[in-house]
Enzyme design. Structure first.
Site, PDB file in Angstrom:
ATOM      1  N   GLN A  92      -2.090   2.352   9.826  1.00  0.00           N
ATOM      2  CA  GLN A  92      -0.806   2.484   9.129  1.00  0.00           C
ATOM      3  C   GLN A  92       0.189   3.313   9.952  1.00  0.00           C
ATOM      4  O   GLN A  92       1.397   3.134   9.861  1.00  0.00           O
ATOM      5  CB  GLN A  92      -0.984   3.141   7.753  1.00  0.00           C
ATOM      6  CG  GLN A  92      -1.669   2.288   6.697  1.00  0.00           C
ATOM      7  CD  GLN A  92      -3.163   2.533   6.621  1.00  0.00           C
ATOM      8  OE1 GLN A  92      -3.796   2.874   7.626  1.00  0.00           O
ATOM      9  NE2 GLN A  92      -3.746   2.367   5.447  1.00  0.00           N
ATOM     10  N   ASN A 112      -5.974  12.028   0.653  1.00  0.00           N
ATOM     11  CA  ASN A 112      -5.041  11.264   1.457  1.00  0.00           C
ATOM     12  C   ASN A 112      -5.822  10.416   2.446  1.00  0.00           C
ATOM     13  O   ASN A 112      -7.057  10.477   2.509  1.00  0.00           O
ATOM     14  CB  ASN A 112      -4.054  12.195   2.174  1.00  0.00           C
ATOM     15  CG  ASN A 112      -2.848  11.443   2.723  1.00  0.00           C
ATOM     16  OD1 ASN A 112      -2.236  10.634   2.031  1.00  0.00           O
ATOM     17  ND2 ASN A 112      -2.529  11.688   3.985  1.00  0.00           N
ATOM     18  N   LYS A 113      -5.125   9.634   3.230  1.00  0.00           N
ATOM     19  CA  LYS A 113      -5.757   8.731   4.180  1.00  0.00           C
ATOM     20  C   LYS A 113      -6.843   9.426   5.003  1.00  0.00           C
ATOM     21  O   LYS A 113      -6.666  10.574   5.417  1.00  0.00           O
ATOM     22  CB  LYS A 113      -4.681   8.165   5.124  1.00  0.00           C
ATOM     23  CG  LYS A 113      -5.154   7.132   6.104  1.00  0.00           C
ATOM     24  CD  LYS A 113      -5.930   5.984   5.476  1.00  0.00           C
ATOM     25  CE  LYS A 113      -5.236   5.411   4.295  1.00  0.00           C
ATOM     26  NZ  LYS A 113      -6.061   4.604   3.414  1.00  0.00           N
ATOM     27  N   ASP A 145      -2.378  10.529  -2.050  1.00  0.00           N
ATOM     28  CA  ASP A 145      -2.661   9.512  -3.065  1.00  0.00           C
ATOM     29  C   ASP A 145      -3.058  10.133  -4.393  1.00  0.00           C
ATOM     30  O   ASP A 145      -3.001   9.474  -5.431  1.00  0.00           O
ATOM     31  CB  ASP A 145      -3.769   8.583  -2.551  1.00  0.00           C
ATOM     32  CG  ASP A 145      -3.290   7.853  -1.313  1.00  0.00           C
ATOM     33  OD1 ASP A 145      -3.367   8.443  -0.211  1.00  0.00           O
ATOM     34  OD2 ASP A 145      -2.783   6.725  -1.446  1.00  0.00           O
ATOM     35  N   ARG A 171       0.874  -1.176   0.000  1.00  0.00           N
ATOM     36  CA  ARG A 171       0.000   0.000   0.000  1.00  0.00           C
ATOM     37  C   ARG A 171       0.908   1.222   0.000  1.00  0.00           C
ATOM     38  O   ARG A 171       2.104   1.126   0.148  1.00  0.00           O
ATOM     39  CB  ARG A 171      -0.984   0.002   1.172  1.00  0.00           C
ATOM     40  CG  ARG A 171      -0.551  -0.611   2.506  1.00  0.00           C
ATOM     41  CD  ARG A 171       0.585   0.095   3.187  1.00  0.00           C
ATOM     42  NE  ARG A 171       0.321   1.520   3.307  1.00  0.00           N
ATOM     43  CZ  ARG A 171       1.253   2.425   3.482  1.00  0.00           C
ATOM     44  NH1 ARG A 171       2.527   2.057   3.560  1.00  0.00           N
ATOM     45  NH2 ARG A 171       0.948   3.696   3.572  1.00  0.00           N
ATOM     46  N   GLY A 172       0.281   2.364  -0.263  1.00  0.00           N
ATOM     47  CA  GLY A 172       1.043   3.594  -0.472  1.00  0.00           C
ATOM     48  C   GLY A 172       1.121   3.861  -1.954  1.00  0.00           C
ATOM     49  O   GLY A 172       1.544   2.985  -2.708  1.00  0.00           O
ATOM     50  N   ALA A 173       0.741   5.049  -2.367  1.00  0.00           N
ATOM     51  CA  ALA A 173       0.575   5.320  -3.796  1.00  0.00           C
ATOM     52  C   ALA A 173       1.771   4.894  -4.653  1.00  0.00           C
ATOM     53  O   ALA A 173       1.617   4.102  -5.586  1.00  0.00           O
ATOM     54  CB  ALA A 173       0.235   6.800  -3.988  1.00  0.00           C
ATOM     55  N   ARG A 176      -7.555  -0.851  -6.973  1.00  0.00           N
ATOM     56  CA  ARG A 176      -7.962   0.212  -6.029  1.00  0.00           C
ATOM     57  C   ARG A 176      -8.179   1.482  -6.846  1.00  0.00           C
ATOM     58  O   ARG A 176      -7.506   1.695  -7.866  1.00  0.00           O
ATOM     59  CB  ARG A 176      -6.898   0.474  -4.943  1.00  0.00           C
ATOM     60  CG  ARG A 176      -6.731  -0.662  -3.945  1.00  0.00           C
ATOM     61  CD  ARG A 176      -5.729  -0.307  -2.843  1.00  0.00           C
ATOM     62  NE  ARG A 176      -6.322   0.573  -1.823  1.00  0.00           N
ATOM     63  CZ  ARG A 176      -5.615   1.131  -0.836  1.00  0.00           C
ATOM     64  NH1 ARG A 176      -4.295   0.946  -0.776  1.00  0.00           N
ATOM     65  NH2 ARG A 176      -6.197   1.896   0.059  1.00  0.00           N
TER      66      ARG A 176
HETATM   67  C1  LIG Z   1       3.326   7.965  -0.188  1.00  0.00           C
HETATM   68  S1  LIG Z   1       1.687   7.561  -0.494  1.00  0.00           S
HETATM   69  C2  LIG Z   1       1.157   7.160   1.097  1.00  0.00           C
HETATM   70  C3  LIG Z   1      -0.326   7.271   1.226  1.00  0.00           C
HETATM   71  O1  LIG Z   1      -0.959   6.023   0.913  1.00  0.00           O
HETATM   72  C4  LIG Z   1      -1.737   5.642   2.038  1.00  0.00           C
HETATM   73  O2  LIG Z   1      -2.921   4.992   1.719  1.00  0.00           O
HETATM   74  P1  LIG Z   1      -2.984   3.356   1.812  1.00  0.00           P
HETATM   75  O3  LIG Z   1      -2.170   2.971   3.012  1.00  0.00           O
HETATM   76  O4  LIG Z   1      -4.462   3.070   1.946  1.00  0.00           O
HETATM   77  O5  LIG Z   1      -2.413   2.881   0.505  1.00  0.00           O
HETATM   78  C5  LIG Z   1      -2.013   6.928   2.749  1.00  0.00           C
HETATM   79  O6  LIG Z   1      -3.035   7.654   2.137  1.00  0.00           O
HETATM   80  C6  LIG Z   1      -0.683   7.592   2.630  1.00  0.00           C
HETATM   81  O7  LIG Z   1      -0.650   8.944   2.885  1.00  0.00           O
END
Ligand SMILES: CSC[C@H]1O[C@H](OP(=O)(O)O)[C@H](O)[C@@H]1O
Length: 353
Positions: free
Chosen positions: A204, A255-256, A245, A51-53, A93
């Site tokens: 996270q 974002n989250k 994201d 996860r993480g963009a 996603r």
């Molecule tokens: C550097 S992008 C990180 C970004 O991604 C996370 O979402 P997820 O854990 O659901 O993929 C979150 O929004 C972070 O800020």
């Protein structure tokens, strides 16, 4: 930028398969999964194993190669399969634009080889896909380092920083976006105190950011999301820095979930709110935050936790994985090309030249 303790790499190409750190198991277990198909990658993205963009985009790029490497035929037949696999991976996603940016780049590379260079050999095209995925990952590592350099100009020794979710090495090729300056600050011997929101419901922040920063020997204090206001009111935070994201063309930031609330709190306390991201996360084709698709996830992420059910059965649940922070709450957007401030519409377009 070498740090004493580098964060774990989330995606590792292992020569004939993809080793992927199962982030659902952190911080208690460090387990790498061997992925061999595009379906493996789709499932890993959907279920937040990766996860993480940027990390999602990197994994998806390798997923395209995994999806076509067994295909036989000429370049046109392989290109058709590349497009099919990319379109399939794009359904994993909806919010992080890096997923679509990486898949579009893989498709564009194939198109350039066929139409631009007249490539006819399917095997050569498949190898070009692997090279492009490797290149995407290598570029992201350098991009994150540059983001760290630019972000550091906004921070200072002794600063208190609050962050939300995880935008660290685990969310990228290495170093992270929001966390990149923290690693660099450590290298310079700065004393930075980080407050990490646990970031419900998937945690996270507690599972990943607190883990990453503790592993790196960086001063991190874990707080519940509902403690951010008090921490700010005590004067412990002089900057908020988060990842994203997708940034819309007007500077609205997805974002989250919970980020918007942190931005409002920061404004209320006169604290700068910085967003760190690669240019691949800026989507000029999406005019405002209202057009950013917000992923809604299973209710179990909210109702199950700590090893048991924490809500009555049958209760209604709303579980958006992201929210949108309007651009007026964003002090600056930090990219690999520098720091962008309002007016975002005009200045983001300038960034792309
Ligand atoms: C550097 S992008 C990180 C970004 O991604 C996370 O979402 P997820 O854990 O659901 O993929 C979150 O929004 C972070 O800020």
């Amino acid at each position: 930028m070498e740090t004493a303790q580098q964060p774990l790499q989330s995606v590792v190409w292992a020569g004939d398969h993809l080793d992927l750190l199962d982030q659902r198991l952190l911080p208690e277990e460090i387990v790498y999964l061997a992925l061999t198909t595009a379906e493996d990658v789709w499932e890993a993205i959907r279920h937040l194993k990766v996860r993480g963009a940027p990390a999602i985009g990197i994994a998806a790029a390798f997923g395209v190669y995994l999806g076509v490497r067994e295909v036989s035929g000429d370049a046109e037949q392989v290109q058709a399969e590349i497009n099919r696999q990319a379109d399939y991976l794009a359904t994993s996603r909806p919010t992080a634009v890096n997923l679509f940016w990486a898949l579009d780049r893989m498709k564009a590379k194939a198109d350039a080889l066929l139409t631009g260079e007249g490539l006819r050999d399917g095997e050569v095209l498949k190898e070009a896909m692997l090279s492009e995925a490797i290149q995407i990952q290598a570029e992201d590592e350098e991009t994150c380092r540059l983001i760290g350099e630019h972000a550091l100009t906004l921070l200072h020794d002794g600063i208190g920083v609050l962050t939300h979710c995880n935008a660290g090495g685990l969310a990228t090729a290495k170093y992270g976006t929001a966390l990149a300056p923290l690693y660099l600050a450590q290298e310079r011997g700065w004393n930075v105190k980080v407050f990490a929101d646990e970031t419900r419901p998937v945690l996270q922040g507690s599972r990943l950011t607190a883990f990453e920063l503790q592993q790196a020997g960086i001063d991190v204090t874990l707080i519940c999301d509902n403690m951010a206001a008090m921490v700010m009111s005590k004067g412990w935070v002089q900057a908020v820095i988060v990842g994203t994201d997708r940034v819309a063309a007007n500077g609205d930031v997805a974002n989250k979930i919970g980020t918007y609330g942190v931005a409002v709190l920061a404004k209320a306390h006169g604290i700068p709110f910085y967003v760190a991201c690669p240019m691949s996360t800026i989507d000029l084709n999406t005019p405002t935050g209202a057009e950013i698709p917000i992923e809604e996830r299973n209710e179990e992420e909210v109702t199950e936790g700590f090893g048991k059910r924490t809500a009555p059965r049958g209760v209604k649940v709303f579980n958006p994985a992201f929210d949108v922070t309007p651009n007026e709450y964003v002090t600056a957007i930090i990219t690999e090309k520098g720091v962008v401030q309002a007016p975002y519409g005009e200045n983001l377009r300038k960034l792309f030249g």
